[in-house]
Design an enzyme around this catalytic site. Structure first.
Site, PDB file in Angstrom:
ATOM      1  N   ARG A  17       5.768 -13.201   2.380  1.00  0.00           N
ATOM      2  CA  ARG A  17       6.279 -14.563   2.132  1.00  0.00           C
ATOM      3  C   ARG A  17       6.490 -15.336   3.424  1.00  0.00           C
TER       4      ARG A  17
ATOM      5  N   SER B 132      16.245 -19.206 -13.237  1.00  0.00           N
ATOM      6  CA  SER B 132      16.621 -20.261 -12.289  1.00  0.00           C
ATOM      7  C   SER B 132      15.369 -20.626 -11.482  1.00  0.00           C
TER       8      SER B 132
ATOM      9  N   TYR C  69      -3.781 -10.652 -18.046  1.00  0.00           N
ATOM     10  CA  TYR C  69      -3.410 -11.937 -18.649  1.00  0.00           C
ATOM     11  C   TYR C  69      -3.836 -13.120 -17.767  1.00  0.00           C
TER      12      TYR C  69
ATOM     13  N   GLY D 229       0.799  -1.243   0.000  1.00  0.00           N
ATOM     14  CA  GLY D 229       0.000   0.000   0.000  1.00  0.00           C
ATOM     15  C   GLY D 229       0.819   1.275   0.000  1.00  0.00           C
TER      16      GLY D 229
ATOM     17  N   LEU E 285       0.060   1.342  -7.440  1.00  0.00           N
ATOM     18  CA  LEU E 285      -1.397   1.210  -7.424  1.00  0.00           C
ATOM     19  C   LEU E 285      -1.924   1.033  -6.004  1.00  0.00           C
TER      20      LEU E 285
ATOM     21  N   PRO F  65      -5.907  -5.555 -13.769  1.00  0.00           N
ATOM     22  CA  PRO F  65      -5.512  -4.358 -14.510  1.00  0.00           C
ATOM     23  C   PRO F  65      -4.720  -4.708 -15.772  1.00  0.00           C
ATOM     24  N   GLY F  66      -4.851  -3.854 -16.762  1.00  0.00           N
ATOM     25  CA  GLY F  66      -3.921  -3.828 -17.898  1.00  0.00           C
ATOM     26  C   GLY F  66      -2.832  -2.833 -17.548  1.00  0.00           C
TER      27      GLY F  66
HETATM   28  C1  HXC Z   1      15.936 -13.150 -14.442  1.00  0.00           C
HETATM   29  C2  HXC Z   1      15.943 -12.594 -12.189  1.00  0.00           C
HETATM   30  C3  HXC Z   1      15.570 -11.260 -12.496  1.00  0.00           C
HETATM   31  C4  HXC Z   1      15.393 -10.927 -13.881  1.00  0.00           C
HETATM   32  C5  HXC Z   1      15.767 -11.442 -10.343  1.00  0.00           C
HETATM   33  N1  HXC Z   1      16.058 -12.639 -10.867  1.00  0.00           N
HETATM   34  N2  HXC Z   1      15.463 -10.579 -11.322  1.00  0.00           N
HETATM   35  N3  HXC Z   1      16.120 -13.532 -13.141  1.00  0.00           N
HETATM   36  N4  HXC Z   1      15.581 -11.891 -14.807  1.00  0.00           N
HETATM   37  N5  HXC Z   1      15.031  -9.690 -14.256  1.00  0.00           N
HETATM   38  C6  HXC Z   1      16.467 -13.835 -10.124  1.00  0.00           C
HETATM   39  C7  HXC Z   1      17.759 -13.613  -9.348  1.00  0.00           C
HETATM   40  O1  HXC Z   1      18.913 -13.735 -10.188  1.00  0.00           O
HETATM   41  C8  HXC Z   1      17.677 -14.724  -8.307  1.00  0.00           C
HETATM   42  O2  HXC Z   1      18.013 -15.970  -8.849  1.00  0.00           O
HETATM   43  C9  HXC Z   1      16.196 -14.780  -8.009  1.00  0.00           C
HETATM   44  O3  HXC Z   1      15.527 -14.175  -9.104  1.00  0.00           O
HETATM   45  C10 HXC Z   1      15.833 -14.010  -6.754  1.00  0.00           C
HETATM   46  O4  HXC Z   1      16.340 -12.690  -6.875  1.00  0.00           O
HETATM   47  P1  HXC Z   1      16.352 -11.682  -5.659  1.00  0.00           P
HETATM   48  O5  HXC Z   1      16.833 -10.373  -6.155  1.00  0.00           O
HETATM   49  O6  HXC Z   1      17.078 -12.315  -4.499  1.00  0.00           O
HETATM   50  O7  HXC Z   1      14.805 -11.657  -5.315  1.00  0.00           O
HETATM   51  P2  HXC Z   1      14.001 -10.841  -4.245  1.00  0.00           P
HETATM   52  O8  HXC Z   1      14.911  -9.937  -3.444  1.00  0.00           O
HETATM   53  O9  HXC Z   1      13.145 -11.806  -3.560  1.00  0.00           O
HETATM   54  O10 HXC Z   1      13.114  -9.844  -5.144  1.00  0.00           O
HETATM   55  C11 HXC Z   1      11.940 -10.282  -5.806  1.00  0.00           C
HETATM   56  C12 HXC Z   1      11.827  -9.697  -7.205  1.00  0.00           C
HETATM   57  C13 HXC Z   1      11.982  -8.153  -7.180  1.00  0.00           C
HETATM   58  C14 HXC Z   1      10.468 -10.150  -7.734  1.00  0.00           C
HETATM   59  C15 HXC Z   1      12.940 -10.305  -8.061  1.00  0.00           C
HETATM   60  O11 HXC Z   1      11.858  -7.636  -8.507  1.00  0.00           O
HETATM   61  C16 HXC Z   1      10.977  -7.486  -6.270  1.00  0.00           C
HETATM   62  O12 HXC Z   1      11.218  -7.343  -5.065  1.00  0.00           O
HETATM   63  N6  HXC Z   1       9.838  -7.047  -6.805  1.00  0.00           N
HETATM   64  C17 HXC Z   1       8.754  -6.389  -6.011  1.00  0.00           C
HETATM   65  C18 HXC Z   1       8.090  -5.281  -6.755  1.00  0.00           C
HETATM   66  C19 HXC Z   1       7.644  -5.604  -8.164  1.00  0.00           C
HETATM   67  O13 HXC Z   1       8.111  -6.568  -8.783  1.00  0.00           O
HETATM   68  N7  HXC Z   1       6.772  -4.759  -8.696  1.00  0.00           N
HETATM   69  C20 HXC Z   1       6.246  -4.920 -10.046  1.00  0.00           C
HETATM   70  C21 HXC Z   1       4.867  -5.371  -9.984  1.00  0.00           C
HETATM   71  S1  HXC Z   1       4.147  -5.018 -11.534  1.00  0.00           S
HETATM   72  P3  HXC Z   1      19.491 -16.646  -8.674  1.00  0.00           P
HETATM   73  O14 HXC Z   1      19.320 -17.982  -9.287  1.00  0.00           O
HETATM   74  O15 HXC Z   1      20.423 -15.732  -9.415  1.00  0.00           O
HETATM   75  O16 HXC Z   1      19.773 -16.676  -7.205  1.00  0.00           O
HETATM   76  C22 HXC Z   1       3.219  -6.264 -12.052  1.00  0.00           C
HETATM   77  C23 HXC Z   1       2.536  -5.919 -13.342  1.00  0.00           C
HETATM   78  C24 HXC Z   1       2.047  -7.080 -14.093  1.00  0.00           C
HETATM   79  O17 HXC Z   1       3.083  -7.255 -11.441  1.00  0.00           O
HETATM   80  C25 HXC Z   1       1.283  -6.813 -15.352  1.00  0.00           C
HETATM   81  C26 HXC Z   1       1.719  -5.770 -16.299  1.00  0.00           C
HETATM   82  C27 HXC Z   1       0.733  -5.569 -17.438  1.00  0.00           C
HETATM   83  P1  NAP Z   2       4.718  -1.818  -7.155  1.00  0.00           P
HETATM   84  O1  NAP Z   2       4.595  -0.376  -6.809  1.00  0.00           O
HETATM   85  O2  NAP Z   2       6.089  -2.375  -7.374  1.00  0.00           O
HETATM   86  O3  NAP Z   2       3.938  -2.642  -6.054  1.00  0.00           O
HETATM   87  C1  NAP Z   2       4.374  -3.801  -5.451  1.00  0.00           C
HETATM   88  C2  NAP Z   2       4.248  -3.615  -3.949  1.00  0.00           C
HETATM   89  O4  NAP Z   2       4.343  -4.890  -3.325  1.00  0.00           O
HETATM   90  C3  NAP Z   2       5.351  -2.741  -3.350  1.00  0.00           C
HETATM   91  O5  NAP Z   2       4.792  -1.792  -2.473  1.00  0.00           O
HETATM   92  C4  NAP Z   2       6.204  -3.725  -2.572  1.00  0.00           C
HETATM   93  O6  NAP Z   2       6.785  -3.104  -1.425  1.00  0.00           O
HETATM   94  C5  NAP Z   2       5.181  -4.785  -2.193  1.00  0.00           C
HETATM   95  N1  NAP Z   2       5.794  -6.080  -1.957  1.00  0.00           N
HETATM   96  C6  NAP Z   2       6.554  -6.795  -2.822  1.00  0.00           C
HETATM   97  N2  NAP Z   2       6.979  -7.913  -2.260  1.00  0.00           N
HETATM   98  C7  NAP Z   2       6.476  -7.928  -0.986  1.00  0.00           C
HETATM   99  C8  NAP Z   2       6.577  -8.829   0.088  1.00  0.00           C
HETATM  100  N3  NAP Z   2       7.284  -9.952   0.001  1.00  0.00           N
HETATM  101  N4  NAP Z   2       5.927  -8.532   1.230  1.00  0.00           N
HETATM  102  C9  NAP Z   2       5.202  -7.393   1.350  1.00  0.00           C
HETATM  103  N5  NAP Z   2       5.071  -6.494   0.353  1.00  0.00           N
HETATM  104  C10 NAP Z   2       5.713  -6.767  -0.808  1.00  0.00           C
HETATM  105  O7  NAP Z   2       3.901  -2.168  -8.492  1.00  0.00           O
HETATM  106  P2  NAP Z   2       2.402  -1.796  -8.965  1.00  0.00           P
HETATM  107  O8  NAP Z   2       2.508  -1.594 -10.439  1.00  0.00           O
HETATM  108  O9  NAP Z   2       1.807  -0.751  -8.122  1.00  0.00           O
HETATM  109  O10 NAP Z   2       1.652  -3.188  -8.741  1.00  0.00           O
HETATM  110  C11 NAP Z   2       0.592  -3.308  -7.795  1.00  0.00           C
HETATM  111  C12 NAP Z   2      -0.273  -4.503  -8.141  1.00  0.00           C
HETATM  112  O11 NAP Z   2      -0.899  -4.299  -9.406  1.00  0.00           O
HETATM  113  C13 NAP Z   2       0.477  -5.818  -8.252  1.00  0.00           C
HETATM  114  O12 NAP Z   2      -0.320  -6.864  -7.763  1.00  0.00           O
HETATM  115  C14 NAP Z   2       0.666  -5.971  -9.730  1.00  0.00           C
HETATM  116  O13 NAP Z   2       0.872  -7.302 -10.134  1.00  0.00           O
HETATM  117  C15 NAP Z   2      -0.637  -5.420 -10.222  1.00  0.00           C
HETATM  118  N6  NAP Z   2      -0.637  -4.992 -11.618  1.00  0.00           N
HETATM  119  C16 NAP Z   2      -0.002  -3.850 -11.972  1.00  0.00           C
HETATM  120  C17 NAP Z   2      -0.050  -3.457 -13.291  1.00  0.00           C
HETATM  121  C18 NAP Z   2       0.590  -2.176 -13.747  1.00  0.00           C
HETATM  122  O14 NAP Z   2       0.533  -1.880 -14.943  1.00  0.00           O
HETATM  123  N7  NAP Z   2       1.178  -1.380 -12.866  1.00  0.00           N
HETATM  124  C19 NAP Z   2      -0.708  -4.239 -14.231  1.00  0.00           C
HETATM  125  C20 NAP Z   2      -1.324  -5.416 -13.833  1.00  0.00           C
HETATM  126  C21 NAP Z   2      -1.288  -5.774 -12.507  1.00  0.00           C
HETATM  127  P3  NAP Z   2       8.195  -3.582  -0.833  1.00  0.00           P
HETATM  128  O15 NAP Z   2       9.116  -3.756  -2.004  1.00  0.00           O
HETATM  129  O16 NAP Z   2       8.584  -2.488   0.107  1.00  0.00           O
HETATM  130  O17 NAP Z   2       7.924  -4.866  -0.113  1.00  0.00           O
END
Ligand code: HXC
Ligand code: NAP
Length: 285
Positions: free
Chosen positions: A68, A106, A148, A17, A21, A191-192
Site C-alpha cells: 500500500r 465504514s 467472481y 509469497g 497460495l 481461483p475459486g
Molecule cells: C467489517 C471490518 C472487518 C470485517 C476489518 N474491518 N475487518 N469491517 N467486517 N470483518 C474494518 C475495521 O473495523 C476498520 O474500519 C477497517 O476495516 C480497517 O481495519 P484494520 O484492521 O485496521 O485493517 P488492516 O490492518 O489494514 O487489515 C486489512 C484487512 C485484514 C483486509 C482488514 O483482514 C488483512 O490484513 N487481510 C490480509 C490477508 C487476507 O485478507 N487474506 C485473505 C485473502 S482471501 P473502522 O471504520 O472500524 O476503522 C481472498 C479470497 C477471495 O481474497 C475469494 C474466495 C473465493
Molecule cells: P493469504 O494467505 O491471507 O494471502 C494474503 C497474503 O497477502 C499474505 O501473505 C499477506 O501477508 C499478504 N499481504 C496482505 N496485505 C499486504 C500488504 N499490504 N502488503 C504486502 N503483503 C500483503 O490468502 P490466500 O488465500 O493465500 O490468497 C492469496 C491470493 O489468492 C489472494 O490474491 C486472494 O485474493 C486470492 N484468492 C484466494 C482464494 C482462496 O480460496 N484461497 C480464492 C480466490 C482468490 P502479510 O499479512 O504478512 O502482509
C-alpha cells in the site's frame, strides 16, 4: 508434469509469497529452478517461510514490504535488483478480504481492501514495469484475481474485493495491449475455492459452510494448491510466451453453476430422474 528446469534462470517476486497460495506457488517455482523474492508485511512470517523453503533447495529472499506504500514498493524493487541483478516475473498475489454485509462497512473498511488489492497491485506493477521498460527488459506479470472477477458477476458480501479484483483484471488486459510491444506479458489466474488459513479466517463462517463449498462445486471438491501452482508455472514460463492479457479461471466450473437455470437438478436421485422422465413422457401423450 514439467521439465524440472522449466523456470531455471528466472527471478520471481511474489507478493504475499510467505503464506497460502503465494507459498504454494513459491514452492513450485523453486522446484522448477527459479530464484525467489517473497514480500509481505510480517517479517517473521516471511523469514520463517524463506528458511523452510531454502531447506528444500534453492534461493529465497524475504523482503518485508507493504504494497500500500509506494515508497516501500520502490525499496522492495531496489532490494530485489541489488540482490539478484535482475527480475523476470512479478506475481501480484497479496490481497485483503473479509465477508460482510456492505451496509455495515465504514469507508475505512472499503479502503482496507481496495488499498491492498487494487492500489497495491497497481503500485507494484508500475514500479516494476517502469524499471523493465527503462532497462529494455522483458518480463511477465501474473495477477491473482478471483472467479467472481473473471465471471464479470462480482459477488455479494465481498463487494470491496469484487470491485478491486475487477479493477485488477482491467489493469491486466489494458496493459497487455499497452506493454506487449515491450515484451512484457500480463496474465491472470482467477481461483475459486482453495482453502487457506487466510481465506478461512475471514470468509468461512463455520466448518460446515466450508464443507458446503466443496459439495456445491461441480467437481464435488475444492481446489488443490498444487493445481494452481502448476497453472501459474505454465503461465509465467517461456512456453506461454504468446499468452498475453488472458485470465484463466481455475474453480472446478463453479462460476458456471450460477449461469445454468437447471444446474440445481444435480441433486436429484436416480429415482427422482425416473419419476421426471415418466412425468415428461406422460405429458407428451
Ligand atoms: C467489517 C471490518 C472487518 C470485517 C476489518 N474491518 N475487518 N469491517 N467486517 N470483518 C474494518 C475495521 O473495523 C476498520 O474500519 C477497517 O476495516 C480497517 O481495519 P484494520 O484492521 O485496521 O485493517 P488492516 O490492518 O489494514 O487489515 C486489512 C484487512 C485484514 C483486509 C482488514 O483482514 C488483512 O490484513 N487481510 C490480509 C490477508 C487476507 O485478507 N487474506 C485473505 C485473502 S482471501 P473502522 O471504520 O472500524 O476503522 C481472498 C479470497 C477471495 O481474497 C475469494 C474466495 C473465493
Ligand atoms: P493469504 O494467505 O491471507 O494471502 C494474503 C497474503 O497477502 C499474505 O501473505 C499477506 O501477508 C499478504 N499481504 C496482505 N496485505 C499486504 C500488504 N499490504 N502488503 C504486502 N503483503 C500483503 O490468502 P490466500 O488465500 O493465500 O490468497 C492469496 C491470493 O489468492 C489472494 O490474491 C486472494 O485474493 C486470492 N484468492 C484466494 C482464494 C482462496 O480460496 N484461497 C480464492 C480466490 C482468490 P502479510 O499479512 O504478512 O502482509
Amino acid at each position: 508434469m514439467f521439465q524440472p528446469d522449466l523456470l531455471k534462470g528466472k527471478v520471481v517476486l511474489i507478493t504475499g509469497g510467505g503464506t497460502g497460495l503465494g507459498r504454494a506457488m513459491s514452492e513450485r517455482f523453486l522446484e522448477l529452478g527459479a530464484r525467489l523474492a517473497i514480500a509481505g508485511r510480517r517479517e517473521d512470517v516471511l523469514r520463517a517461510a524463506a528458511i523452510e523453503m531454502e531447506a528444500l533447495g534453492g534461493e529465497v529472499l524475504p523482503v518485508p514490504t507493504d504494497v500500500r506504500d509506494p515508497d516501500r514498493v520502490a525499496a522492495m524493487a531496489d532490494i530485489v535488483w541489488k540482490h539478484f541483478g535482475q527480475l523476470d516475473v512479478l506475481v501480484n498475489n497479496a490481497a485483503g478480504n473479509f465477508a460482510s454485509p456492505t451496509e455495515r462497512l465504514s469507508h475505512r473498511a472499503v479502503d482496507a481492501v481496495l488499498n491492498i488489492v487494487l492500489h497495491g497491485t497497481f503500485y507494484c506493477t508500475l514500479e516494476i514495469g517502469k524499471r523493465w521498460i527503462a532497462g529494455g527488459s522483458k518480463g511477465v506479470m501474473l495477477n491473482i484475481v478471483t472467479n467472481y472477477a473473471s465471471s464479470g458477476a462480482g459477488s455479494a458480501y465481498v463487494v470491496p474485493s469484487a470491485a478491486a479484483k475487477a479493477g485488477v483484471l482491467a489493469l491486466t488486459r489494458s496493459l497487455a495491449v499497452e506493454w506487449g510491444h515491450y515484451g512484457i506479458r500480463q496474465v491472470a489466474i482467477a481461483p475459486g475455492p482453495f482453502p487457506t488459513p487466510g481465506a478461512r479466517e475471514r470468509l468461512v463462517p463455520s466448518a460446515s459452510a466450508g464443507d458446503a463449498v466443496a459439495e456445491l462445486n461441480p467437481m464435488g471438491r475444492v481446489g488443490q494448491h498444487a493445481e494452481l501452482a502448476n497453472l501459474a508455472s505454465y503461465l509465467i514460463s517461456d512456453g506461454a510466451g504468446y499468452v498475453n492479457g488472458e485470465v484463466v479461471t481455475i474453480d472446478g466450473g463453479e462460476w458456471l453453476e450460477g449461469a445454468g437455470e437447471f444446474s440445481h437438478l444435480r441433486s436429484l436421485t436416480p429415482e427422482q430422474w425416473d419419476a421426471m422422465a415418466r412425468q415428461a413422457r406422460a405429458a407428451k401423450g
